[in-house]
Structure formats: C-alpha cells, structure tokens
Design an enzyme around this catalytic site. Structure first.
Site, PDB file in Angstrom:
ATOM      1  CE  LYS A   1     -76.206 -18.169  61.788  1.00 45.74           C
ATOM      2  NZ  LYS A   1     -77.376 -18.613  62.570  1.00 45.74           N
TER       3      LYS A   1
ATOM      4  CG  ASN B   1     -85.565 -16.770  62.331  1.00 43.26           C
ATOM      5  OD1 ASN B   1     -86.003 -17.627  61.567  1.00 43.26           O
ATOM      6  ND2 ASN B   1     -86.267 -16.262  63.313  1.00 43.26           N
TER       7      ASN B   1
ATOM      8  N   PRO C   1     -77.163 -12.418  65.663  1.00 50.11           N
ATOM      9  CG  PRO C   1     -75.109 -12.539  66.754  1.00 50.11           C
ATOM     10  CD  PRO C   1     -76.575 -12.461  67.009  1.00 50.11           C
ATOM     11  CD  GLU C   2     -79.628 -14.321  60.459  1.00 46.48           C
ATOM     12  OE1 GLU C   2     -79.524 -14.509  59.222  1.00 46.48           O
ATOM     13  OE2 GLU C   2     -80.733 -14.177  61.022  1.00 46.48           O
TER      14      GLU C   2
END
Length: 434
Positions: A78, A207, A26-27
């Site tokens: 985040k 990512n 999760p971003e």
C-alpha cells in the site's frame, strides 16, 4: 504546439482512465496501477524547478529543486515511491548551481482513502492537487498528487515503512514465510477478517479484497485467524508448477483445509486479478468500471450480508459470520436494492394494502372516543357540583348581607326621631329663658 497538446490529451485520456488509481479506498492493486500510470505518462518527460505544495496541505515540504530531472515510480503493498533523478551532463566542466539538487530523492506516498496521481496541463490542474511536479516545456504540464479527503501523506527522502510486511503481490515467497513463521503472534488471536487488514503481515490487502478472498474459500469472517492459517507450509508447492497460480486456485464449497483452501495463495492471486482487469480499479463514479463491478462476487453485492468488525470497518460475507462476531452488533441482513413503488397504482392489491392502515386508524379513533366519553361525563358532573356549591355560597352571602342592611336601616330609623325630639326640647328651653 496547441495541436500537439490536443493530440496528447486525446491519446492519454483513455490511458488515464485505465491507469488512474481509485479515489475510494485504494488498495494494493490500485497503488500498483498508479505506479504504472506514472511510469507511462512520465516516460521521456523532463521536469524542472522546485516541487510545489498546496497551502492547505499539512504534509511536509519537498526540498527538491533541479533544472532537469526524470520521475519514475514503484509500488510495494500500500505504498508508492517516486524517484526524482537529476539529469547529469557529460560535460566535465558543468557544475550544479547552488540550491540545485545533484542527487536523486525518493518520496514515499500513502494514498489514504482518496489519493491518486494526475497528469494534465497547467490550465487543467485539479482542485485538490496538493503536490505538483512541473515539466520543462511550454505550455507546461503537471504531474500532481490529488487527494480530496487529505488522508494521504508523503515522506521526502523516505523509505518503505519498516512496520509493513512484504508485498502480497510481488514478494509472495517473503510474504508467505512472514505469516507462517509468526502464527504464534497475538495478532492472530483476532478474527481472520481483521487480521487480513494488518499490514504487518498482509501488506496490500484492504476491505474489498478481504471480502472477496474469504467468500471464495467459504470462510466465515469472524473465526480465529490461527485456526484458518495453521497447517499451511511456508513454501507453496504450486510455485514450481508451470500453471499460473491465479488459474489454479478455485473456491472450495465445504471446509477450510486442503490445498484448494490456501488462504495465503489467494491473498496473492486475487489482487493480481484486479491488475489484469486493465487498470479500471475501484472508482465507479468517474469512469466505466463495469468490468470491476462484474468481477466482484461478494463486496457490496446484492444478497450478501454486512456487519461492522471490532474496528468499525464493514465486512461483507455470506452465511454465518462466525463465533467471534462483535457483541451488541445488529443481526446481519442481506443487501437488497429498494424498489420504488408507483403512487398511481390502483390495483386491488394496492387498495387492500392502503385500506389496512385506515382501518387500524379507525379502530384507534373509536378506542380514543370510548376512553374520552366517560372522562367527559365525569368532568361535566364535577363542574355541575362545583357550580351548585358556588350558587349556595353566593345565596348565603347575599342573605347575610341583606339582613345586615335591614338592621342598619332600623337603627337609623329609631335614631332619627330621638335626634328630632332633642332639637325641639332645646328650642323650648331657649324660648323660656328669653
């Protein structure tokens, strides 16, 4: 009441699929969607009792116990913060019981690789629900923090982590200034793909976001970050324009400089595009995330290359990786889906392909035979010589043993008459004496 619960489950099922955050990496967008999900399902719901933690979790206990309280959520990069606010009564004579909370508590969550929130009945509680908040109703419902891999964490009475920079999505001005004013920092000596994961400057980028941002600007992942960011202004000129920043940004085919190649602008715009997808996020295994899959242009897409950076994280890109590629890394290969061949294909092309390895095997067998044949002949000759030598030694030994036995017999024969004559002479002397 059961019918009401069924209707509630039906109404919130689609909502949960749309607002549940990713259980894979999760971003920033996923954490913001998680906060929206919590605010939606907890709107007007009263919670009660203590906050319960699972026995296997190593995170700290939450010392909060209240007869009635509300839950709201907010996100920053985040991180997600839940605020537990006790419901205060207007009655001045009302007193809070001992052990009950009378002040709000903030709990800061970091999701790790698989964290997300889940709202369900107590009977449908997920297996890996490590922190649980119970509603004040019957049957009871539970808001839980689910973390399969247990990489996530929470901090009671917590604040936003001071080491993290401003949020790339909702604190754009502060985020941009924080990067531009600190370009002399040693962190920007590293490749741009690795600097984008530095939460001190790019809070919310992960990512898949870094791959999509670099791909749109045609920036090699392993070029020095400072060369990409230098020359950018701390103030974005497009902020004062009426057009949306997401629609004004377009990828540029050549070069890395110019207004359209503003990397910081895309760090703000691309995450907002994920939020605009309707909350589907990055979780293709649990729900229909075809919209997110079609949105991806680079990350884990066929035809793109992938390589590990200096931290071991995989970066997806197209074209040349850049001069700062890690030493000893394998040459990047484009991703292709393997096609399964039909074993029952007997076309001429297949037969030729199958006959080739057999022919090579035959040539190998012939070579082995040619090598082993002379060796076998030498072995046979050597065994024959050894056998003849053994025969000669046996004959010599038998001849010697035969000679010895003949001499022994002759001696015994010559010794026998001498002994007989002696016995006869003794008899004659005895008779004469008588």
């Amino acid at each position: 009441m059961r019918q009401l619960c069924r209707e509630w489950r039906k109404s919130t099922k689609s909502l949960q699929h749309s607002f549940i955050c990713s259980n894979k990496m999760p971003e920033g967008p996923e954490l913001h969607l998680a906060s929206l999900y919590v605010n939606k399902v907890c709107d007007g719901v009263v919670f009660t009792g203590p906050v319960r933690k699972s026995e296997v979790s190593k995170n700290p206990d939450v010392p909060f116990n209240c007869e009635a309280y509300h839950i709201t959520a907010a996100s920053r990069g985040k991180e997600v913060m839940l605020t537990l606010a006790p419901i205060k009564r207007d009655d001045p004579k009302f007193r809070v019981k001992t052990g009950q909370a009378d002040q709000p508590m903030d709990i800061v969550f970091r999701f790790g690789m698989s964290g997300h929130f889940h709202f369900s009945t107590e009977d449908e509680l997920p297996k890996h629900a490590h922190l649980r908040f119970y509603t004040k109703e019957k049957p009871c419902r539970v808001l839980s923090f689910v973390d399969t891999r247990r990489f996530g964490s929470w901090q009671p009475n917590g604040t936003w982590q001071p080491g993290r920079g401003p949020c790339v999505m909702f604190e754009y001005k502060s985020f941009r200034k924080n990067v531009v004013l600190h370009l002399s920092d040693r962190a920007f000596d590293r490749p741009i793909c690795e600097v984008l994961l530095n939460q001190k400057y790019f809070n919310g980028i992960g990512n898949y976001l870094r791959a999509e941002i670099l791909f749109r600007l045609n920036i090699p992942p392993f070029v020095p970050a400072r060369t990409v960011l230098e020359g950018l202004d701390s103030d974005d000129s497009s902020e004062n324009e009426t057009t949306d920043i997401r629609t004004s940004v377009r990828p540029k085919k050549k070069g890395m400089k110019g207004e359209m190649s503003d990397l910081l602008r895309l760090c703000h715009a691309v995450p907002l595009e994920v939020i605009d997808l309707g909350g589907k996020g990055y979780d293709p295994e649990k729900a229909d995330y075809s919209g997110f899959a079609t949105w991806l242009q680079c990350y884990s897409v066929d035809g793109m290359k992938s390589i590990q950076d200096h931290s071991g994280r995989t970066i997806w890109f197209k074209g040349d990786p850049g001069p700062m590629v890690p030493k000893g890394s394998k040459s990047p290969k484009a991703k292709k889906r393997a096609k399964k061949e039909d074993n029952h294909d007997y076309t001429d092309k297949k037969k030729v392909a199958r006959s080739r390895p057999e022919g090579t095997m035959r040539t190998k067998m012939v070579k082995q035979e040619t090598v082993t044949k002379p060796l076998k002949k030498e072995k046979d000759a050597w065994s024959k010589e050894a056998g003849s030598k053994r025969k000669k030694t046996q004959e010599v030994s038998t001849s010697q043993s035969g000679k010895g036995s003949a001499a022994h017999r002759r001696k015994s024969r010559s010794a026998q008459p001498a002994a007989g004559s002696q016995r006869r002479s003794r008899r004659i002397t005895r008779q004469n004496s008588k």
